[in-house]
Design a protein around this motif. Structure first.
Motif, PDB file in Angstrom:
ATOM      1  N   ASP A  30       0.836  -1.207   0.000  1.00 57.45           N
ATOM      2  CA  ASP A  30       0.000   0.000   0.000  1.00 57.45           C
ATOM      3  C   ASP A  30       0.868   1.252   0.000  1.00 57.45           C
ATOM      4  OD1 ASP A  30      -2.362  -1.452   0.000  1.00 57.45           O
ATOM      5  OD2 ASP A  30      -2.722  -1.218   2.152  1.00 57.45           O
ATOM      6  N   MET A  31       1.897   1.249   0.837  1.00 57.32           N
ATOM      7  CA  MET A  31       2.788   2.406   0.903  1.00 57.32           C
ATOM      8  C   MET A  31       3.511   2.624  -0.424  1.00 57.32           C
ATOM      9  SD  MET A  31       4.332   1.819   4.745  1.00 57.32           S
ATOM     10  CE  MET A  31       5.225   3.373   4.884  1.00 57.32           C
ATOM     11  N   LEU A  32       4.073   1.547  -0.978  1.00 57.91           N
ATOM     12  CA  LEU A  32       4.805   1.667  -2.237  1.00 57.91           C
ATOM     13  C   LEU A  32       3.904   2.132  -3.380  1.00 57.91           C
ATOM     14  CD1 LEU A  32       7.010  -1.570  -2.112  1.00 57.91           C
ATOM     15  CD2 LEU A  32       7.801   0.801  -1.835  1.00 57.91           C
ATOM     16  N   ARG A  33       2.722   1.554  -3.467  1.00 60.71           N
ATOM     17  CA  ARG A  33       1.797   1.920  -4.549  1.00 60.71           C
ATOM     18  C   ARG A  33       1.344   3.379  -4.426  1.00 60.71           C
ATOM     19  NH1 ARG A  33      -1.026  -3.728  -3.834  1.00 60.71           N
ATOM     20  NH2 ARG A  33       0.089  -4.908  -5.421  1.00 60.71           N
ATOM     21  N   THR A  34       1.092   3.813  -3.208  1.00 62.16           N
ATOM     22  CA  THR A  34       0.678   5.206  -2.995  1.00 62.16           C
ATOM     23  C   THR A  34       1.772   6.164  -3.432  1.00 62.16           C
ATOM     24  OG1 THR A  34      -0.781   4.582  -1.171  1.00 62.16           O
ATOM     25  CG2 THR A  34      -0.045   6.877  -1.240  1.00 62.16           C
ATOM     26  N   VAL A  35       2.999   5.870  -3.012  1.00 62.71           N
ATOM     27  CA  VAL A  35       4.139   6.724  -3.387  1.00 62.71           C
ATOM     28  C   VAL A  35       4.336   6.722  -4.902  1.00 62.71           C
ATOM     29  CG1 VAL A  35       6.656   6.895  -3.230  1.00 62.71           C
ATOM     30  CG2 VAL A  35       5.301   6.557  -1.165  1.00 62.71           C
ATOM     31  N   GLU A  36       4.259   5.558  -5.502  1.00 61.43           N
ATOM     32  CA  GLU A  36       4.457   5.444  -6.949  1.00 61.43           C
ATOM     33  C   GLU A  36       3.358   6.201  -7.705  1.00 61.43           C
ATOM     34  OE1 GLU A  36       6.618   3.470 -10.279  1.00 61.43           O
ATOM     35  OE2 GLU A  36       7.080   4.324  -8.332  1.00 61.43           O
ATOM     36  N   ALA A  37       2.114   6.046  -7.273  1.00 59.62           N
ATOM     37  CA  ALA A  37       0.994   6.697  -7.960  1.00 59.62           C
ATOM     38  C   ALA A  37       1.074   8.219  -7.855  1.00 59.62           C
ATOM     39  CB  ALA A  37      -0.331   6.198  -7.391  1.00 59.62           C
ATOM     40  N   ARG A  38       1.511   8.706  -6.719  1.00 57.13           N
ATOM     41  CA  ARG A  38       1.603  10.152  -6.509  1.00 57.13           C
ATOM     42  C   ARG A  38       2.887  10.750  -7.058  1.00 57.13           C
ATOM     43  NH1 ARG A  38      -0.001  10.450  -0.170  1.00 57.13           N
ATOM     44  NH2 ARG A  38      -2.168   9.790  -0.386  1.00 57.13           N
ATOM     45  N   GLY A  39       3.827   9.882  -7.383  1.00 55.60           N
ATOM     46  CA  GLY A  39       5.135  10.386  -7.785  1.00 55.60           C
ATOM     47  C   GLY A  39       5.818  11.078  -6.610  1.00 55.60           C
ATOM     48  N   ALA A  40       5.477  10.608  -5.428  1.00 53.00           N
ATOM     49  CA  ALA A  40       5.961  11.251  -4.208  1.00 53.00           C
ATOM     50  C   ALA A  40       7.460  11.077  -4.040  1.00 53.00           C
ATOM     51  CB  ALA A  40       5.237  10.693  -2.992  1.00 53.00           C
ATOM     52  N   ALA A 102       9.377  -2.548  -9.787  1.00 48.47           N
ATOM     53  CA  ALA A 102      10.003  -3.861  -9.560  1.00 48.47           C
ATOM     54  C   ALA A 102       9.802  -4.305  -8.111  1.00 48.47           C
ATOM     55  CB  ALA A 102      11.488  -3.805  -9.912  1.00 48.47           C
ATOM     56  N   LEU A 103       9.974  -3.380  -7.177  1.00 46.15           N
ATOM     57  CA  LEU A 103       9.732  -3.715  -5.764  1.00 46.15           C
ATOM     58  C   LEU A 103       8.280  -4.112  -5.546  1.00 46.15           C
ATOM     59  CD1 LEU A 103      11.740  -0.960  -3.842  1.00 46.15           C
ATOM     60  CD2 LEU A 103      12.142  -3.427  -3.789  1.00 46.15           C
ATOM     61  N   ILE A 104       7.380  -3.397  -6.168  1.00 44.85           N
ATOM     62  CA  ILE A 104       5.956  -3.707  -6.032  1.00 44.85           C
ATOM     63  C   ILE A 104       5.652  -5.087  -6.609  1.00 44.85           C
ATOM     64  CG2 ILE A 104       3.636  -3.049  -6.807  1.00 44.85           C
ATOM     65  CD1 ILE A 104       4.668  -0.087  -6.631  1.00 44.85           C
ATOM     66  N   GLU A 105       6.183  -5.376  -7.780  1.00 41.46           N
ATOM     67  CA  GLU A 105       5.912  -6.658  -8.436  1.00 41.46           C
ATOM     68  C   GLU A 105       6.435  -7.847  -7.629  1.00 41.46           C
ATOM     69  OE1 GLU A 105       7.001  -8.999 -12.563  1.00 41.46           O
ATOM     70  OE2 GLU A 105       7.170  -6.823 -12.514  1.00 41.46           O
ATOM     71  N   VAL A 106       7.673  -7.763  -7.200  1.00 38.75           N
ATOM     72  CA  VAL A 106       8.278  -8.882  -6.461  1.00 38.75           C
ATOM     73  C   VAL A 106       7.590  -9.082  -5.115  1.00 38.75           C
ATOM     74  CG1 VAL A 106      10.394  -9.616  -5.285  1.00 38.75           C
ATOM     75  CG2 VAL A 106      10.497  -8.772  -7.637  1.00 38.75           C
ATOM     76  N   ASN A 107       7.331  -7.997  -4.393  1.00 41.26           N
ATOM     77  CA  ASN A 107       6.709  -8.118  -3.080  1.00 41.26           C
ATOM     78  C   ASN A 107       5.252  -8.554  -3.191  1.00 41.26           C
ATOM     79  OD1 ASN A 107       8.585  -7.277  -0.725  1.00 41.26           O
ATOM     80  ND2 ASN A 107       9.110  -5.976  -2.456  1.00 41.26           N
ATOM     81  N   THR A 108       4.594  -8.217  -4.288  1.00 42.78           N
ATOM     82  CA  THR A 108       3.228  -8.715  -4.513  1.00 42.78           C
ATOM     83  C   THR A 108       3.257 -10.226  -4.709  1.00 42.78           C
ATOM     84  OG1 THR A 108       2.499  -6.626  -5.483  1.00 42.78           O
ATOM     85  CG2 THR A 108       1.217  -8.591  -6.046  1.00 42.78           C
ATOM     86  N   SER A 109       4.229 -10.722  -5.457  1.00 40.23           N
ATOM     87  CA  SER A 109       4.354 -12.168  -5.675  1.00 40.23           C
ATOM     88  C   SER A 109       4.593 -12.907  -4.365  1.00 40.23           C
ATOM     89  CB  SER A 109       5.486 -12.468  -6.651  1.00 40.23           C
ATOM     90  OG  SER A 109       5.174 -11.974  -7.925  1.00 40.23           O
ATOM     91  N   ILE A 110       5.453 -12.363  -3.542  1.00 41.10           N
ATOM     92  CA  ILE A 110       5.739 -12.997  -2.247  1.00 41.10           C
ATOM     93  C   ILE A 110       4.490 -12.974  -1.379  1.00 41.10           C
ATOM     94  CG2 ILE A 110       7.105 -12.879  -0.125  1.00 41.10           C
ATOM     95  CD1 ILE A 110       8.642 -13.882  -2.620  1.00 41.10           C
ATOM     96  N   ARG A 111       3.831 -11.828  -1.306  1.00 40.27           N
ATOM     97  CA  ARG A 111       2.595 -11.717  -0.513  1.00 40.27           C
ATOM     98  C   ARG A 111       1.551 -12.705  -0.994  1.00 40.27           C
ATOM     99  NH1 ARG A 111      -1.353  -7.667  -1.400  1.00 40.27           N
ATOM    100  NH2 ARG A 111      -1.338  -8.707  -3.424  1.00 40.27           N
ATOM    101  N   ASP A 112       1.376 -12.807  -2.301  1.00 44.66           N
ATOM    102  CA  ASP A 112       0.373 -13.726  -2.846  1.00 44.66           C
ATOM    103  C   ASP A 112       0.722 -15.179  -2.527  1.00 44.66           C
ATOM    104  OD1 ASP A 112      -0.917 -11.489  -3.809  1.00 44.66           O
ATOM    105  OD2 ASP A 112      -0.364 -11.838  -5.912  1.00 44.66           O
ATOM    106  N   GLY A 113       1.991 -15.484  -2.420  1.00 45.06           N
ATOM    107  CA  GLY A 113       2.408 -16.836  -2.063  1.00 45.06           C
ATOM    108  C   GLY A 113       2.110 -17.213  -0.630  1.00 45.06           C
TER     109      GLY A 113
END
Length: 115
Positions: A30-40, A102-113
């Motif tokens: 959630d934190m990573l996606r928010t930062v990425e979406a806002r360009g924060a 890349a951080l979002i993608e990899v950590n999403t895969s781990i979370r989903d596992g």
């Protein structure tokens, strides 16, 4: 009075641990996606990245613990992913314009596992 068998307690402990890990990954994502979406940039971006770094520091320490019950090959693979994550975190901190995808993608895969 109901008595739990040792195997039931161990099974519940593993389930609860996975759920806590999944929730920690949810927060990180959630934190990573928010930062990425806002360009924060600045403190918000640093806080998200630091959270991911702290999460993986804890996970790697647990995975390296000889008492960890996961199969050795799985532990080694997860430590490898953790090491990549730490390198990527370093790169992202050095280059504020770098995408967090890349951080979002990899950590999403781990979370989903963990489900």
């Amino acid at each position: 009075m109901y008595r739990f068998s040792y195997s039931e307690i161990l099974e519940d402990a593993g389930t609860l641990s996975r759920e806590r890990e999944r929730l920690a990954f949810d927060r990180a994502l959630d934190m990573l996606r928010t930062v990425e979406a806002r360009g924060a940039t600045g403190p918000e971006r640093t806080a998200a990245i630091a959270y991911v770094q702290d999460l993986w520091n804890i996970l790697i320490a647990d995975l390296l613990d000889p008492e960890n019950g996961l199969p050795e090959e799985l532990r080694a693979n997860l430590v490898s992913i953790g090491a990549w994550t730490m390198r990527e975190v370093g790169e992202v901190l050095q280059a504020p314009e770098r995408s967090l995808a890349a951080l979002i993608e990899v950590n999403t895969s781990i979370r989903d596992g963990l489900q």
